[in-house]
Design an enzyme around this catalytic site. Sequence first.
Site, PDB file in Angstrom:
ATOM      1  N   THR A  14      31.019  11.882  56.741  1.00 51.46           N
ATOM      2  CA  THR A  14      32.020  10.935  57.322  1.00 51.46           C
ATOM      3  C   THR A  14      31.804   9.833  56.794  1.00 51.46           C
ATOM      4  O   THR A  14      30.660   9.434  56.549  1.00 51.46           O
ATOM      5  CB  THR A  14      32.210  11.145  58.758  1.00 51.46           C
ATOM      6  OG1 THR A  14      31.008  10.713  59.490  1.00 51.46           O
ATOM      7  CG2 THR A  14      32.759  12.377  59.412  1.00 51.46           C
ATOM      8  N   ASP A  15      32.939   8.897  56.672  1.00 50.76           N
ATOM      9  CA  ASP A  15      32.933   7.376  56.416  1.00 50.76           C
ATOM     10  C   ASP A  15      32.754   6.625  57.516  1.00 50.76           C
ATOM     11  O   ASP A  15      32.752   7.181  58.645  1.00 50.76           O
ATOM     12  CB  ASP A  15      33.876   7.105  55.195  1.00 50.76           C
ATOM     13  CG  ASP A  15      35.436   7.101  55.888  1.00 50.76           C
ATOM     14  OD1 ASP A  15      35.535   7.410  57.195  1.00 50.76           O
ATOM     15  OD2 ASP A  15      36.053   7.363  55.027  1.00 50.76           O
ATOM     16  N   GLN A  16      32.849   5.337  57.192  1.00 48.74           N
ATOM     17  CA  GLN A  16      32.738   4.207  58.231  1.00 48.74           C
ATOM     18  C   GLN A  16      33.897   4.352  59.335  1.00 48.74           C
ATOM     19  O   GLN A  16      33.832   3.976  60.410  1.00 48.74           O
ATOM     20  CB  GLN A  16      32.737   2.903  57.727  1.00 48.74           C
ATOM     21  CG  GLN A  16      32.330   1.943  58.638  1.00 48.74           C
ATOM     22  CD  GLN A  16      32.242   0.434  58.075  1.00 48.74           C
ATOM     23  OE1 GLN A  16      32.541   0.059  56.951  1.00 48.74           O
ATOM     24  NE2 GLN A  16      31.683  -0.373  58.766  1.00 48.74           N
ATOM     25  N   GLY A  18      35.060   7.253  60.273  1.00 47.21           N
ATOM     26  CA  GLY A  18      34.777   8.563  61.267  1.00 47.21           C
ATOM     27  C   GLY A  18      35.530   9.478  60.619  1.00 47.21           C
ATOM     28  O   GLY A  18      35.615  10.733  61.263  1.00 47.21           O
ATOM     29  N   VAL A  19      35.980   9.584  59.466  1.00 47.04           N
ATOM     30  CA  VAL A  19      36.673  10.618  58.930  1.00 47.04           C
ATOM     31  C   VAL A  19      35.946  11.234  57.564  1.00 47.04           C
ATOM     32  O   VAL A  19      35.128  10.465  57.030  1.00 47.04           O
ATOM     33  CB  VAL A  19      38.199  10.366  58.348  1.00 47.04           C
ATOM     34  CG1 VAL A  19      38.970  10.020  59.568  1.00 47.04           C
ATOM     35  CG2 VAL A  19      38.247   9.234  57.034  1.00 47.04           C
TER      36      VAL A  19
END
Length: 139
Positions: A14-16, A18-19
């Site tokens: 995930t990225d920052q 949250g995905v």
Amino acid sequence: MYYDMEYRVPYADTDQMGVVYYANYLEYFERSRTEMFRAIGMPYSLMEEKGIILPVSEAHCKYYSSAKYDDLLTFRSYVDEYSRVKVKLNTEVRRGEELLAKGYVVLACVNREFKITRLPEWMAEYCEKCLYPGKELEK
């Protein structure tokens, strides 16, 4: 025939926000086709022992919705078509029944010297096992 595998999204994917980071979907396509080939008795290690390498020559992904941390995803892969020198595989990424992404990769058939070579007959037989006659699975 198609091949399904389940995968639970770890934090690392995930990225920052949250995905799942968009580029990870191409890695999901790879995970799925690797396991599909293994399930039919044609793991990459066998191909390489026999002098065949399948580098990606084309990739495409269309996104519909985002996966998030801890989602249980299903990757569905199948051979769309193959020819004398390439294999096209389609993959869908789903969360339950929801289609999150779909796409394809085209794999070129090359030898140990990275020269394009004819798809061996034994490999074409394995591809036949994964050829999905309905092709479009999206609902």
